[in-house]
Design a protein around this motif. Structure first.
Motif, PDB file in Angstrom:
ATOM      1  N   ALA A 116       0.888  -1.168   0.000  1.00 41.16           N
ATOM      2  CA  ALA A 116       0.000   0.000   0.000  1.00 41.16           C
ATOM      3  C   ALA A 116       0.921   1.211   0.000  1.00 41.16           C
ATOM      4  N   PHE A 133      -0.291 -11.153   2.488  1.00 40.88           N
ATOM      5  CA  PHE A 133      -1.230 -10.132   2.991  1.00 40.88           C
ATOM      6  C   PHE A 133      -2.644 -10.452   2.525  1.00 40.88           C
ATOM      7  N   LEU A 136      -4.946  -4.739   2.192  1.00 39.31           N
ATOM      8  CA  LEU A 136      -4.171  -3.972   3.153  1.00 39.31           C
ATOM      9  C   LEU A 136      -4.929  -2.840   3.833  1.00 39.31           C
ATOM     10  N   VAL A 142      -2.166   0.391   9.207  1.00 39.45           N
ATOM     11  CA  VAL A 142      -1.634   0.571   7.853  1.00 39.45           C
ATOM     12  C   VAL A 142      -2.198   1.851   7.229  1.00 39.45           C
ATOM     13  N   HIS A 145      -0.574   4.669   8.944  1.00 40.26           N
ATOM     14  CA  HIS A 145       0.820   4.741   8.493  1.00 40.26           C
ATOM     15  C   HIS A 145       0.911   5.507   7.180  1.00 40.26           C
ATOM     16  N   GLU A 146       0.055   5.133   6.236  1.00 41.68           N
ATOM     17  CA  GLU A 146       0.124   5.739   4.904  1.00 41.68           C
ATOM     18  C   GLU A 146      -0.309   7.195   4.924  1.00 41.68           C
ATOM     19  N   HIS A 149       2.343   9.428   6.170  1.00 41.14           N
ATOM     20  CA  HIS A 149       3.333   9.793   5.148  1.00 41.14           C
ATOM     21  C   HIS A 149       2.911  11.109   4.473  1.00 41.14           C
ATOM     22  N   GLU A 169       9.678   6.701   8.073  1.00 40.91           N
ATOM     23  CA  GLU A 169       9.001   5.417   8.299  1.00 40.91           C
ATOM     24  C   GLU A 169       8.564   5.266   9.750  1.00 40.91           C
ATOM     25  N   LEU A 200       4.081  -7.441  10.802  1.00 38.44           N
ATOM     26  CA  LEU A 200       5.112  -6.946   9.895  1.00 38.44           C
ATOM     27  C   LEU A 200       6.273  -6.361  10.703  1.00 38.44           C
ATOM     28  N   ARG A 201       5.945  -5.567  11.729  1.00 43.13           N
ATOM     29  CA  ARG A 201       6.953  -4.933  12.580  1.00 43.13           C
ATOM     30  C   ARG A 201       6.442  -4.843  14.016  1.00 43.13           C
ATOM     31  N   HIS A 229      13.025   0.795   5.899  1.00 42.93           N
ATOM     32  CA  HIS A 229      12.105  -0.087   6.617  1.00 42.93           C
ATOM     33  C   HIS A 229      12.837  -1.001   7.592  1.00 42.93           C
TER      34      HIS A 229
HETATM   35  O1  LIG Z   1       5.917   0.251   5.560  1.00 46.05           O
HETATM   36  C1  LIG Z   1       5.146   0.316   4.625  1.00 46.05           C
HETATM   37  N1  LIG Z   1       5.233   1.298   3.704  1.00 46.05           N
HETATM   38  O2  LIG Z   1       6.214   2.250   3.794  1.00 46.05           O
HETATM   39  C2  LIG Z   1       4.017  -0.702   4.438  1.00 46.05           C
HETATM   40  C3  LIG Z   1       4.496  -2.015   3.916  1.00 46.05           C
HETATM   41  C4  LIG Z   1       3.339  -2.945   4.242  1.00 46.05           C
HETATM   42  C5  LIG Z   1       2.339  -2.075   4.984  1.00 46.05           C
HETATM   43  C6  LIG Z   1       1.730  -1.146   3.918  1.00 46.05           C
HETATM   44  C7  LIG Z   1       2.875  -0.198   3.560  1.00 46.05           C
HETATM   45  C8  LIG Z   1       3.271  -1.097   5.713  1.00 46.05           C
END
Ligand SMILES: O=C(NO)[C@]12CC[C@H](CC1)C2
Ligand SMILES: [Ca+2]
Ligand SMILES: [Zn+2]
Length: 304
Positions: A116, A133, A136, A142, A145-146, A149, A169, A200-201, A229
């Protein structure tokens, strides 16, 4: 007759039912939410497994988005609303640009797409391949997170490489935890659907998933834009130590102020320490419990 409709409902990626803000026009309901900002909207579209963006609006004839094929659409729309509300209600930020920009998401991007991303203008989500996955957008951390950004891009502008990139990140993972409070994991709700209990983390133990948790373990590499990452594990651990000591409501104010007032494109880990300390000093005083907790966290990960 066009109507704002908050009586929509949908079934998400995990099979959970949730309310949806939709828009009715000419006999069709759209994933188009005008209930948030006075200006922008939250709109969700589908690429129908192509890679052409933004794709067409996600629609439904009866305002009940309960088809299996609509689950990714439902969660992208609903969680975008949750993240919008978080930044507005907690940080008084009106969308990622603080000027009510439309939050546009496209789901069903490509085929078996295990990723994603924010492409500079919108959110894009793959369906996953069902093994690595599932769709997503099914994870609030997630989506947060996006969208973080996008906020970072409009504020600190942390360059997406080496230490500033790992920080970029980490800020996204940290706000992922501020939104998805159930644990210190990232991606657990959509990662390896057939394998329970993994993620994932991990912010509390980055080493669980192969990330460093101390400056002495920084990975020098050209891969992944200088390991953004991977090395994010170091600031992630500092974030975990800060949140676990101070609590989310204090930590998130320190992080948001650092992100919007002190961090800049080339900030490295040492700059992150000083930015967070400056923010903590502004908010709670230099030498305060909060200030000392931030200092201790970064010392524990080897950034002094
Ligand atoms: O760390 C990420 N993007 O910078 C991720 C990778 C898999 C999830 C969706 C996007 C987290
Ligand atoms: Ca999580
Ligand atoms: Zn990211």
């Amino acid at each position: 007759y066009n109507a704002v409709n908050d009586a929509g409902s949908g079934v998400g990626v995990l099979g959970d039912t949730k309310p949806l803000n939709t828009y009715f026009s000419s006999g069709t309901y759209y994933l188009y939410d005008t209930t948030k900002a006075m200006t922008g909207v939250i709109e969700t579209r589908t690429a129908a497994n192509s890679t052409s963006l933004p794709g067409n609006y996600s629609v439904d004839p009866d305002n009940n988005f309960n088809a299996t094929s609509q689950r990714a659409d439902v969660d992208a729309h609903y969680y975008a609303g949750v993240v919008y509300d978080y930044f507005k209600n907690t940080h008084n930020r009106n969308s990622f640009d603080n000027r009510g920009a439309t939050i546009r998401s496209t789901v069903h991007y490509s085929r078996n797409y295990n990723n994603a991303f924010w492409n500079g203008s919108q959110m894009v989500y793959g369906d996953g391949d069902g093994t690595t996955f599932r769709a997503l957008s099914g994870a609030l951390d997630v989506v947060a997170h996006e969208l973080t950004h996008a906020v970072t891009e409009r504020t600190a502008g942390l360059e997406y490489q080496n230490q500033s990139g790992a920080l970029n990140e980490s800020i996204s993972d940290t706000f992922g935890v501020f939104l998805d409070k159930k644990n210190y994991l990232i991606g657990e709700d959509v990662y390896t659907p057939n394998k329970p209990g993994d993620a994932l983390r991990s912010l509390s133990d980055p080493g669980l998933y192969g990330q460093p948790d101390h400056m002495s373990k920084y990975v020098n590499t050209t891969a992944d834009n200088g390991g953004v990452h991977t090395n994010s594990g170091i600031p992630n651990k500092a974030a975990y130590l800060t949140i676990s000591k101070l609590g989310t409501s204090v930590a998130e104010k320190i992080y948001y102020r650092a992100l919007t007032v002190y961090l800049s494109p080339k900030s490295n880990f040492k700059d992150a320490r000083s930015s967070l300390l400056a923010a903590a000093a502004d908010l709670y005083g230099s030498g305060s419990t909060q200030y000392n907790a931030v200092a201790s966290a970064w010392t524990q990960v080897g950034v002094n």
